[in-house]
Design an enzyme around this catalytic site. Sequence first.
Site, PDB file in Angstrom:
ATOM      1  N   ASP A  84     -36.179  17.155  33.373  1.00 50.66           N
ATOM      2  CA  ASP A  84     -35.232  18.168  34.224  1.00 50.66           C
ATOM      3  C   ASP A  84     -35.565  19.797  33.430  1.00 50.66           C
ATOM      4  O   ASP A  84     -35.656  19.748  32.282  1.00 50.66           O
ATOM      5  CB  ASP A  84     -33.789  18.079  34.328  1.00 50.66           C
ATOM      6  CG  ASP A  84     -33.648  16.971  35.142  1.00 50.66           C
ATOM      7  OD1 ASP A  84     -34.553  16.171  35.768  1.00 50.66           O
ATOM      8  OD2 ASP A  84     -32.403  16.874  35.819  1.00 50.66           O
ATOM      9  N   HIS A 135     -34.989  21.459  41.787  1.00 47.15           N
ATOM     10  CA  HIS A 135     -33.890  21.435  40.959  1.00 47.15           C
ATOM     11  C   HIS A 135     -32.957  22.698  40.961  1.00 47.15           C
ATOM     12  O   HIS A 135     -32.460  23.137  40.178  1.00 47.15           O
ATOM     13  CB  HIS A 135     -34.157  21.081  39.387  1.00 47.15           C
ATOM     14  CG  HIS A 135     -33.108  20.490  38.582  1.00 47.15           C
ATOM     15  ND1 HIS A 135     -32.047  19.792  38.923  1.00 47.15           N
ATOM     16  CD2 HIS A 135     -32.960  20.774  37.348  1.00 47.15           C
ATOM     17  CE1 HIS A 135     -31.309  19.517  37.883  1.00 47.15           C
ATOM     18  NE2 HIS A 135     -31.567  20.230  36.935  1.00 47.15           N
ATOM     19  N   HIS A 139     -30.934  26.928  38.582  1.00 45.96           N
ATOM     20  CA  HIS A 139     -29.881  25.762  37.823  1.00 45.96           C
ATOM     21  C   HIS A 139     -28.600  26.298  38.157  1.00 45.96           C
ATOM     22  O   HIS A 139     -27.744  26.115  37.207  1.00 45.96           O
ATOM     23  CB  HIS A 139     -30.083  25.749  36.309  1.00 45.96           C
ATOM     24  CG  HIS A 139     -29.979  24.259  35.845  1.00 45.96           C
ATOM     25  ND1 HIS A 139     -28.588  23.966  35.159  1.00 45.96           N
ATOM     26  CD2 HIS A 139     -30.562  23.196  35.827  1.00 45.96           C
ATOM     27  CE1 HIS A 139     -28.834  23.011  34.929  1.00 45.96           C
ATOM     28  NE2 HIS A 139     -29.852  22.197  35.383  1.00 45.96           N
ATOM     29  N   HIS A 231     -34.872  15.872  29.394  1.00 40.59           N
ATOM     30  CA  HIS A 231     -35.129  17.308  29.629  1.00 40.59           C
ATOM     31  C   HIS A 231     -36.409  17.644  28.957  1.00 40.59           C
ATOM     32  O   HIS A 231     -36.505  17.475  27.816  1.00 40.59           O
ATOM     33  CB  HIS A 231     -33.903  17.819  29.252  1.00 40.59           C
ATOM     34  CG  HIS A 231     -32.630  17.794  30.260  1.00 40.59           C
ATOM     35  ND1 HIS A 231     -31.573  16.767  29.953  1.00 40.59           N
ATOM     36  CD2 HIS A 231     -32.264  18.443  31.096  1.00 40.59           C
ATOM     37  CE1 HIS A 231     -30.717  16.609  30.906  1.00 40.59           C
ATOM     38  NE2 HIS A 231     -31.066  17.913  31.523  1.00 40.59           N
TER      39      HIS A 231
END
Length: 261
Positions: A84, A135, A139, A231
Amino acid sequence: MRPRALPALALGLVLLVTGCGEAGKSPEKAAAPPSDSAAPAPSPVTRPSPTRTPAKPKLRPLPKKLPAGLHRASGSNGVALTFDDGPDPRFTPQILAQLRAARVQATFCVVGKQAERYPELVARIVREGHQLCNHSWHHDMNLGRRSAAEIRSDLQRTNEAIHAAAPKAPITWFRQPGGRWTAEEVTIARQMGLRPLHWSVDPQDWDHPPAETIIKRVKGATRHGSVVLLHDAGGDRTQTMAACRHLIPDIKRRYGIALPR
Ligand SMILES: [Zn+2]
């Protein structure tokens, strides 16, 4: 100095009082209305207030439980790896090299702004056979709580940045930052052809634990069909990269690594 200062103060007070009185009596005639602090009298004429900011839009509450319909399993016996917050020029190439060496594919949950900034990395993710996940644009942890129009335009803008980098690449999934989903958001994502991807294994690598801790947490929680959250951006991911050098071959050997479906 005191005796000299006093008359000046008194004169000031007189001026202040007369100013207030005039403004109070006939405000529309007052050539230059005194500043707000000097005119506390209630005025029937409402002055335009260009500095007034519009009220903040209300955020819908987060549900106590995750909404229905989230994908939290890989959909097969294999384990799905998800990375991510990228792409990131320092760490994304490292994880791509590791995945290529192990001959496995993963899912990259990319942030729109990052995709716009590093389009060549998005293109490389696609070229090397990995899967894309939207995503959100920047964020936004509260995206699921915003209006339907805001959610839609954020997802759309992110899709467009991805497609500017990798035209026609399928964007299979959407993942809400922080996993802070709402049912409304799940519905909108689905309407846009984005399936909601959650996870089942979270080693909290975003918090920079040492690689050994990430390895221990992932190995302790991973089963057949797990979706592992990791991540490749959003901070120093040195420890995640080090953990993956062990985890990728290990998970591949134990369970197999598969794209979620
Ligand atoms: Zn994230």
